[in-house]
Write an enzyme that holds these catalytic residues in place. Structure first.
Site, PDB file in Angstrom:
ATOM      1  N   TYR A   1       0.845  -1.154   0.070  1.00 30.80           N
ATOM      2  CA  TYR A   1       0.085   0.062  -0.074  1.00 30.80           C
ATOM      3  C   TYR A   1       0.829   1.187   0.006  1.00 30.80           C
ATOM      4  CZ  TYR A   1      -3.223   3.572   1.776  1.00 30.80           C
ATOM      5  OH  TYR A   1      -4.011   4.674   1.732  1.00 30.80           O
TER       6      TYR A   1
ATOM      7  N   ASP B   1       9.375   2.526  -0.657  1.00 33.75           N
ATOM      8  CA  ASP B   1       8.683   3.642   0.096  1.00 33.75           C
ATOM      9  C   ASP B   1       8.839   2.898   1.588  1.00 33.75           C
ATOM     10  OD1 ASP B   1       6.375   4.547   1.539  1.00 33.75           O
ATOM     11  OD2 ASP B   1       4.841   3.481   0.198  1.00 33.75           O
TER      12      ASP B   1
ATOM     13  N   LYS C   1       4.832   9.024   8.757  1.00 31.13           N
ATOM     14  CA  LYS C   1       4.804   8.460   9.942  1.00 31.13           C
ATOM     15  C   LYS C   1       5.766   9.027  11.166  1.00 31.13           C
ATOM     16  CE  LYS C   1       2.236   4.542   7.991  1.00 31.13           C
ATOM     17  NZ  LYS C   1       0.844   4.396   8.505  1.00 31.13           N
TER      18      LYS C   1
END
Ligand SMILES: Cc1ncc(COP(=O)(O)O)c(C=O)c1O
Length: 457
Positions: free
Chosen positions: A156, A251, A283
């Site tokens: 994702y 990523d 994050k």
């Protein structure tokens, strides 16, 4: 209406009437009552808890019930909630004003910190991980003059149109949109491959190599549960991309500054001697605020506006409060913090595995660095097809029992469990006490499913 929090907290839940009432209110004005879908508990059942405060490893909900948090805001809260030094830095930053729309000192300092910890030479800030991956792909396409993007099933990268794609019928089939609202034209340049599958990568480059702008991969997938790259897989991707004039976009929104001090790259590329062309972060580097980034080699990154022609921008990008929080978090994320996360993580992994084994529930615990997750199926889990075998019904029972015993796990079977530097003995003990009960609940759910299956067969 303000939400009152009972002063005396408990870790035994039962009902959650205040959360239930808030959920009703929320659903009247917010689709599904939530600002991001997985928070709705649809996968596990029950009432989503409305949290009203966090402190260290604890979250307290609107009913005054306290939970040991193993979600950590889906990764960012590496130091735990309301870390006093992060709070102090943020308060100071807020007192100086919250946004100027100009370059600021904290964004430079945070960029320097990211450059010091990772192989990227230049950093551009965004407000979300989605924007970071979207921008990295635009840059990859702009820099290579090619259009096709390769991604892996189960990875994702945020809700970017072109990446919300599931695999088509064959391995080398251009993808179809995974959600209504994404036009086929947005995904027809996206190829989806099985993760950890070198043959599929080689085949796709053999057929489409001169059209592929980039391969984007989670540096170690955490969004289908933790599925570590097989040894050398990321190096293989880097080498294959280089051979074909494509870029590797790694990523690290989830793994960055979390899997290790230097993210997943610190566990593989650093030792194997390769670097991704572009990387994305989010994050942890936002310290609980909306901040993310992408970065890479100077020659690539300087192709962004204003030095280059590839347009990318953001009103709140590099926001001084968010970058201050991120900077304070990264500066406090010392080797001792990662040692603690490793120790707590190992304790919890061993205990979860022992409890599930004792209850007779097939499972596998998988980890990369300090990130781990528990699959309720036989292992190993090496791609999305394997991950899909996890028993979601048993996980719902496991989750609910943990919640009732004061542990807040991810409300989905396909997620990483995150602990923090603040998870102390008391918090860990609550989890250890709850695990055997949750494992038995999972076993009971599996037995009930077998009985139901037998009755209807
Ligand atoms: C690996 C990865 N990339 C990108 C994203 C998107 O980040 P955001 O939710 O900040 O848009 C996420 C979010 O979970 C992620 O885990």
């Amino acid at each position: 209406m303000s939400t009152s929090v009972t002063q005396s907290t408990s870790t035994s839940t039962g009902d959650a009437p205040a959360s239930a009432a808030l959920f009703d209110r929320a659903r009247a004005v917010i689709p599904g009552g939530v600002s991001s879908p997985v928070r709705a508990f649809n996968a596990v059942g029950g009432t989503p808890r409305f949290m009203v405060c966090g402190s260290g490893p604890w979250l307290t909900d609107a009913d005054g019930t306290r939970y040991v948090d193993l979600v950590g805001s889906w990764g960012p809260m590496l130091l735990g909630h309301a870390h006093p030094e992060v709070q102090a830095a943020v308060k100071e930053a807020v007192a100086r004003g919250t946004s100027y729309g100009t370059p600021t000192v904290p964004e430079v300092e945070l960029a320097e910190e990211i450059v010091a910890r990772t192989p990227v030479e230049r950093v551009r800030f965004t407000s979300s991980g989605t924007e970071a991956t979207m921008s990295a792909i635009r840059l990859a396409r702009g820099a290579t003059g090619r259009d096709v993007v390769v991604k892996f099933a189960g990875c994702y990268h945020g809700h970017v149109d072109s990446l919300l794609a599931s695999a088509g019928s064959g391995l080398i089939t251009f993808a179809v949109p995974g959600t209504p609202g994404v036009p086929a034209s947005s995904t027809e340049l996206t190829l989806v491959l099985p993760y950890n599958d070198r043959a599929a990568v080689e085949a796709v480059f053999a057929e489409h190599g001169d059209r592929i702008a980039c391969v984007i991969t989670e540096a170690a997938p955490g969004n289908m549960g933790v599925v570590p790259p097989e040894p050398g897989f990321n190096a293989f991707l880097s080498e294959t991309c280089a051979r074909h004039g494509a870029l590797l976009v790694s990523d690290e929104v989830m793994t960055g500054f979390r899997a290790s001090r230097e993210g997943q790259w610190g566990l593989d590329g650093k030792h194997e001697g390769w670097v991704p062309d572009l990387m994305t972060f989010g994050k942890v580097m936002g310290g609980g605020f909306p901040a993310a980034a992408f970065g890479g080699r100077t020659d690539l990154m300087e192709q962004l506006t204003p030095t280059g022609a590839v347009y990318q921008a953001g009103t709140l990008s590099g926001n001084p409060v968010a970058t201050t929080a991120g900077l304070a978090t990264l500066r406090l994320a010392t080797d001792a913090v990662y040692d603690h996360l490793t120790a707590v993580g190992t304790t919890l992994q061993d205990a979860a595995s022992a409890a599930l084994a004792e209850a007779g529930v097939a499972h596998v615990v998988q980890a990369t660095g300090t990130m781990f997750s528990v699959f309720l199926c036989e292992g190993p889990v090496r791609d999305f097809t394997d991950a899909s075998r996890t028993d979601t019904v048993a996980y719902a029972a496991f989750f609910t029992e943990m919640l009732d015993r004061g542990v807040y796990l991810p409300p989905s079977a396909y997620e990483a469990w995150f602990c923090s530097a603040a998870h102390d003995e008391e918090a860990v003990q609550v989890v250890l006490d709850a695990l055997p009960h949750a494992a038995r609940a999972a076993a009971d759910a599996q037995a009930a499913a077998r009985t139901d299956g037998g009755a209807t067969a």
